[in-house]
Write a protein that holds these residues in place. Structure first.
Motif, PDB file in Angstrom:
ATOM      1  N   ALA A 157       0.827  -1.203   0.000  1.00  0.00           N
ATOM      2  CA  ALA A 157       0.000   0.000   0.000  1.00  0.00           C
ATOM      3  C   ALA A 157       0.863   1.257   0.000  1.00  0.00           C
ATOM      4  N   GLU A 158       1.999   1.168   0.708  1.00  0.00           N
ATOM      5  CA  GLU A 158       2.865   2.337   0.754  1.00  0.00           C
ATOM      6  C   GLU A 158       3.511   2.600  -0.603  1.00  0.00           C
TER       7      GLU A 158
ATOM      8  N   VAL B 207       2.101   1.955  -3.446  1.00  0.00           N
ATOM      9  CA  VAL B 207       1.036   2.579  -4.220  1.00  0.00           C
ATOM     10  C   VAL B 207       0.924   4.061  -3.855  1.00  0.00           C
ATOM     11  N   LEU B 208       1.038   4.352  -2.580  1.00  0.00           N
ATOM     12  CA  LEU B 208       0.954   5.748  -2.164  1.00  0.00           C
ATOM     13  C   LEU B 208       2.096   6.569  -2.757  1.00  0.00           C
TER      14      LEU B 208
ATOM     15  N   SER C 193       1.521   6.895  -6.585  1.00  0.00           N
ATOM     16  CA  SER C 193       0.362   7.752  -6.852  1.00  0.00           C
ATOM     17  C   SER C 193       0.685   9.203  -6.556  1.00  0.00           C
ATOM     18  N   ALA C 194       1.275   9.427  -5.400  1.00  0.00           N
ATOM     19  CA  ALA C 194       1.537  10.807  -4.994  1.00  0.00           C
ATOM     20  C   ALA C 194       2.515  11.475  -5.951  1.00  0.00           C
TER      21      ALA C 194
ATOM     22  N   SER D 159       7.301  18.419  -2.183  1.00  0.00           N
ATOM     23  CA  SER D 159       6.396  18.436  -1.035  1.00  0.00           C
ATOM     24  C   SER D 159       5.850  17.054  -0.711  1.00  0.00           C
ATOM     25  N   VAL D 160       5.330  16.364  -1.716  1.00  0.00           N
ATOM     26  CA  VAL D 160       4.758  15.046  -1.417  1.00  0.00           C
ATOM     27  C   VAL D 160       5.844  14.058  -1.006  1.00  0.00           C
TER      28      VAL D 160
ATOM     29  N   SER E  17       6.428  14.809   2.600  1.00  0.00           N
ATOM     30  CA  SER E  17       5.286  14.420   3.429  1.00  0.00           C
ATOM     31  C   SER E  17       5.273  12.922   3.688  1.00  0.00           C
TER      32      SER E  17
ATOM     33  N   ARG F 292       7.425  10.196   7.619  1.00  0.00           N
ATOM     34  CA  ARG F 292       6.903   9.241   8.619  1.00  0.00           C
ATOM     35  C   ARG F 292       7.775   7.994   8.691  1.00  0.00           C
TER      36      ARG F 292
ATOM     37  N   LEU G 145      -0.656  16.736  -0.770  1.00  0.00           N
ATOM     38  CA  LEU G 145      -0.488  15.289  -0.741  1.00  0.00           C
ATOM     39  C   LEU G 145      -1.795  14.581  -1.066  1.00  0.00           C
TER      40      LEU G 145
ATOM     41  N   SER H 114      -6.945   2.719  -1.378  1.00  0.00           N
ATOM     42  CA  SER H 114      -5.699   2.475  -0.658  1.00  0.00           C
ATOM     43  C   SER H 114      -5.009   3.779  -0.241  1.00  0.00           C
ATOM     44  N   VAL H 115      -4.851   4.694  -1.192  1.00  0.00           N
ATOM     45  CA  VAL H 115      -4.149   5.928  -0.818  1.00  0.00           C
ATOM     46  C   VAL H 115      -4.968   6.746   0.163  1.00  0.00           C
TER      47      VAL H 115
ATOM     48  N   SER I 165      -4.273   5.155   3.455  1.00  0.00           N
ATOM     49  CA  SER I 165      -2.889   5.400   3.895  1.00  0.00           C
ATOM     50  C   SER I 165      -2.709   6.798   4.460  1.00  0.00           C
ATOM     51  N   ILE I 166      -3.291   7.759   3.777  1.00  0.00           N
ATOM     52  CA  ILE I 166      -3.087   9.133   4.212  1.00  0.00           C
ATOM     53  C   ILE I 166      -3.872   9.457   5.470  1.00  0.00           C
TER      54      ILE I 166
ATOM     55  N   ARG J  19      -3.187   8.431   9.393  1.00  0.00           N
ATOM     56  CA  ARG J  19      -2.307   9.167  10.303  1.00  0.00           C
ATOM     57  C   ARG J  19      -3.040  10.317  10.983  1.00  0.00           C
TER      58      ARG J  19
END
Lengths: 227, 227, 227, 227
Positions: free
Chosen positions: C184-185, C187-188, C191-192, C211-212, C215, C219, D188, D211-212, D215-216, D219
DNA sequence: ACTATCGGGACATCCCGTTTCT
DNA sequence: AGAAACGGGATGTCCCGATAGT
C-alpha cells in the motif's frame, strides 16, 4: 481551341457510375483533358492550377476543385507541395509565365518587326479570351489581385513573371530602335495589354485588346528598318 | 495615411474571457473609421465593402469580415441587401465607380489640358496605392477578376463603371483634339493605367503608373490649343 | 539541459524553393539529437516516440511528427512496426518504463534508506520537468490518459510499467520495514508522485513534487535500522 | 449511475431512419441524454465537452464528436465559442472544476472530520471510474496532459481548478488540526488521489484509490476531535 | 530495409444565408 | 431595423495506412 462548359453547373447530370458528384470542369482549360491524363501527378496539378488561377484568381480557386479536375488525391498534393495551396499556386504561376515568355520570344524572333510581334501577341491573347467565353485573362494579374498581403510568395512569383516579359519586350523594342526609352515603352505595352484584357473581359468584347495594340504600335516603325 | 500589415489575424486572442473575436481591421481602408461611424448602416456596409473589394476581390472577401469592419449585424445586412454578398458588391462597385468618375470629372475640368489631367489622375492612383502599402489598386478590376462567371451582375457593374470613365476621358481628349481617334485613345489611357496599377502592385513600386502616363501624354499637346 | 518553446511550428517556410517541410523539433527530447543520429532506425523511432508521448500523449502525437523528428520514412516505420502507431507507442512505453525501472533500481540500491531513495527519485522527476519547461511529465500517465478505450494495448503497456515500478518500491520499503503495509505504501508513493507531477505541470512549479516526497517519507525512518 | 456503450463502435447498426452514420455516444457521460436535451445549446456543448475531455483529453477529442453528441451545428458552436475548441475546453473545464469544488465543499461540511470527508471523496471518484468502465478519471488531469504548450489557456484553467480544490482541502485539514502543515497535506491528498486515479485506470481496478485514501488519513484523527 | 507515391477520410475553422424575436 | 442563434456545407490542412518499386 476548346469549348467552355456551363458556368460551374451546380447540378449534376446523373451519370450511372458516378457515386459522389464529380465537379463538371467549369473551365476545360488550356491544358485539355486528353493530354492531362497522360501527365504525372505533379505536372497535372500544376497545369490544372494554372488554368484555374487564370479564371478565378487565388482566393477564387479551391484546392478541392484542383483535386477534382486533376483527379489527384489530397495526400498526393501535399506530398508534392507540402506548402499547400500557396506553393502550388507559385509553381503554377512560374510555369504559366514561362510558357508566355516562350511565346513572346517566339513571336519576337519570327516577326519582321516589333510592331508586328506585338500585334501578333495581342491577337493570341484576344483569341484565348474569346475562346474561353471571356474567362481566361492573364493568370498572373488574376492571381495577384486577390492573393492578399499574406501570400507574398504569390506576388513575388507574379513579379518575376512580369519582369521576364518586360525584358523580352524591351530587348526587341530596343533592337528595332523605334522609341527613345525602350524600357518605358515595354512597360507601356505590357500595361496596356494587361489593362485591355481586363476591359475586354468586362465588356465581353476583344476589341480593346486590338485597339491598344494598334494605338501603341502605330507610332513605331518609323526610325529603324530593323535587320 | 495609414499602414497595413497584419495578415488577416489568423490567430484569435483565445483568451477565455473574450466572448467575441475582434477582427484586426487588416485594411483600414480609404473610408476611415471616424467618418465611418457617423454613417448610417447601409452606407457603412457599402463603404466597407468597396474598400475590401479593392484589396482582395470578390472571392477574397467574406461577409463576416464586412460585418465586423462595418460593425453591423447579419440581420441588418440582409435587410438592406436581400441579394446578399453579390448585391452588396454590385452596389459597392457602383458607389466606388461613381466616386472615381467624379474625381475624373473634376480633374478634367480643372486642368489646362487633357495631358495634365491624366497625369494628375495617375498621380492620385499612385499615391493611393503607395499609401496602402501597395494593396489598393482598382476596385473594379480586382472585383472583376475573381468574381467567376456565376456572378455576372458583378461583371456588369464593373463594365458600367468602365464605360462611364471611358466616356469622360474620351470627351476631354476629343475636346482637346490631340489625336485622331479619341475613343481608342481613351481605351488606351484606361487600359494602360489599369495595367500599370497591376504592375506597380506586383513590383511594389509606383513607377509604372507615372511611366505610362508620361509615355501616352507625351504625344499629345500638339494639335489642340485647348479651350 | 535544453529549452522548448516553439509551438508546433504551424507555419511552414512556404518558400517556393523548399521542397520538403522541415519541422522545427518542438521537443528536442530527453534523447538528444547527436546521440539519436547514431542509433539504428528502429531505436531512433522508439526513442523519439517515447519523448513525444511524454509531452503530448497518444492522441496528441502524429506519426508524421515522429517520422520527421527521427528522420525516418513511412516505409521504414511500417516495416519495423507493422502495427503502426499503436505498436510503436507500446514499444516506446515499454522502453521508457524500463529506463525508469533501472533508475529506480539504481537509486534504491545506492541510497542508505528508502526515504533517501524516494527523495532522490522525486528530485530527478522534478528536474526533468523543469528542464523541459514543464512539459515532460510521466510518459506512461500522459499516454494512458488520452489513448481511449480502443487502444487497449497502450493501457496494458502502461499497466505493466507501473507494476514493475511498484514492485521495486515495495521491495525496498519492505526491506526497510518502515510501514505495516509495504504494498500500500508503494502505491501511495507512486500515486503521490504521479499526481504531484501533474500538479507541478499545471502550476509550472516543481514544488508539489518535493512536497509530497517529504510528506510521505517523513513518517519513515523510524522502525528500521536499514540493512 | 449510467452505462458505458461499446468502445467507439466503428460499425453502425443500420437503423432505418439514420441516413448518415450518427456516432454512437461512446461515453454516455455523466450528463445523460434526457437532461442534456433540455439544456440550451451553449450549456449542452459545455456539458458534452466536459464529459469527453474527461475520457480522452484535449487532443483526443474532436469537435465533430462534440457536435454530434450535443446535437448542435458547427455554426452554433462558433457563435457561442468564437475561440473554437480551445475556448470550449476552457469553459468546460471551468464548469467541471466548479462542480467538483461544490462536491468537495459539501462533503467537507457534512462529514464529522477531514478523514471521513476524504474517504467519501475517494469513494465517489472510485465509483465514477468504475461505473464508466474505467474511462472517466479526472477531467482536469486528462485535459492537461495532452494539451501541449500551444494551448496555455487550457493549462491555466486546470491550474485554477486545482487551486480551488487545494484551498478547500487545506481549510478543512487546518480546521481539524491533524497535521503540522495543512497546505502540504492538501497537496499530498490531491496528488495521491490524482495519481491513484491514473493507476486505477491503468489496472482497471479501483483499489489504489481507496488504498491511498486510507494510507493518508490513517495518520490523522489524532490531535483534533474537530468541532 | 527503404523510397516515393498515393488514397481518402478526419480535422478545426469559417462560410453564407435563414429564422425568430424584439 | 437589428440582435441572437442556427444550419449545414465548404475551406485548407493533416492524418494514418498502403503500395509499388528498388
Amino acid at each position: 481551341m476548346f469549348a467552355m462548359a456551363a458556368p460551374k453547373s451546380t447540378e449534376q447530370t446523373t451519370s450511372p457510375e458516378s457515386e459522389r458528384p464529380i465537379r463538371t470542369p467549369s473551365v476545360s482549360a488550356q491544358t485539355d483533358r486528353s493530354m492531362l491524363d497522360r501527365l504525372p501527378t505533379r505536372e497535372r496539378l500544376v497545369a490544372v492550377t494554372a488554368d484555374l488561377l487564370q479564371v478565378r484568381g487565388y482566393a477564387g480557386v479551391g484546392v478541392t476543385e484542383i483535386l477534382d479536375l486533376s483527379r489527384s488525391a489530397k495526400g498526393s498534393m501535399y506530398f508534392h507541395f507540402p506548402g499547400g495551396k500557396e506553393q502550388l499556386a507559385v509553381e503554377a504561376l512560374g510555369d504559366r509565365s514561362t510558357q508566355i515568355a516562350r511565346l513572346i520570344e517566339h513571336l519576337m524572333s519570327t516577326s519582321p518587326d516589333a510592331a508586328t510581334a506585338v500585334a501578333a501577341f495581342a491577337a493570341v491573347l484576344a483569341s484565348r479570351l474569346e475562346d474561353s467565353d471571356f474567362q481566361r485573362g492573364c493568370a498572373l494579374a488574376t492571381a495577384l489581385l486577390d492573393a492578399g498581403p499574406e501570400h507574398d510568395t504569390v506576388r513575388t512569383a507574379v513579379r518575376t513573371g512580369y519582369d521576364r516579359w518586360l525584358e523580352l519586350l524591351e530587348r526587341r523594342i530596343a533592337h528595332d530602335d523605334v522609341v527613345d526609352d525602350p524600357a518605358a515603352e515595354a512597360v507601356l505595352v505590357l500595361s496596356a495589354l494587361e489593362g485591355a484584357l481586363i476591359l475586354a473581359r468586362a465588356q465581353r468584347d476583344p476589341q480593346p485588346i486590338h485597339s491598344v495594340s494598334r494605338s501603341i504600335t502605330s507610332r513605331w516603325r518609323r526610325r529603324a528598318p530593323s535587320e
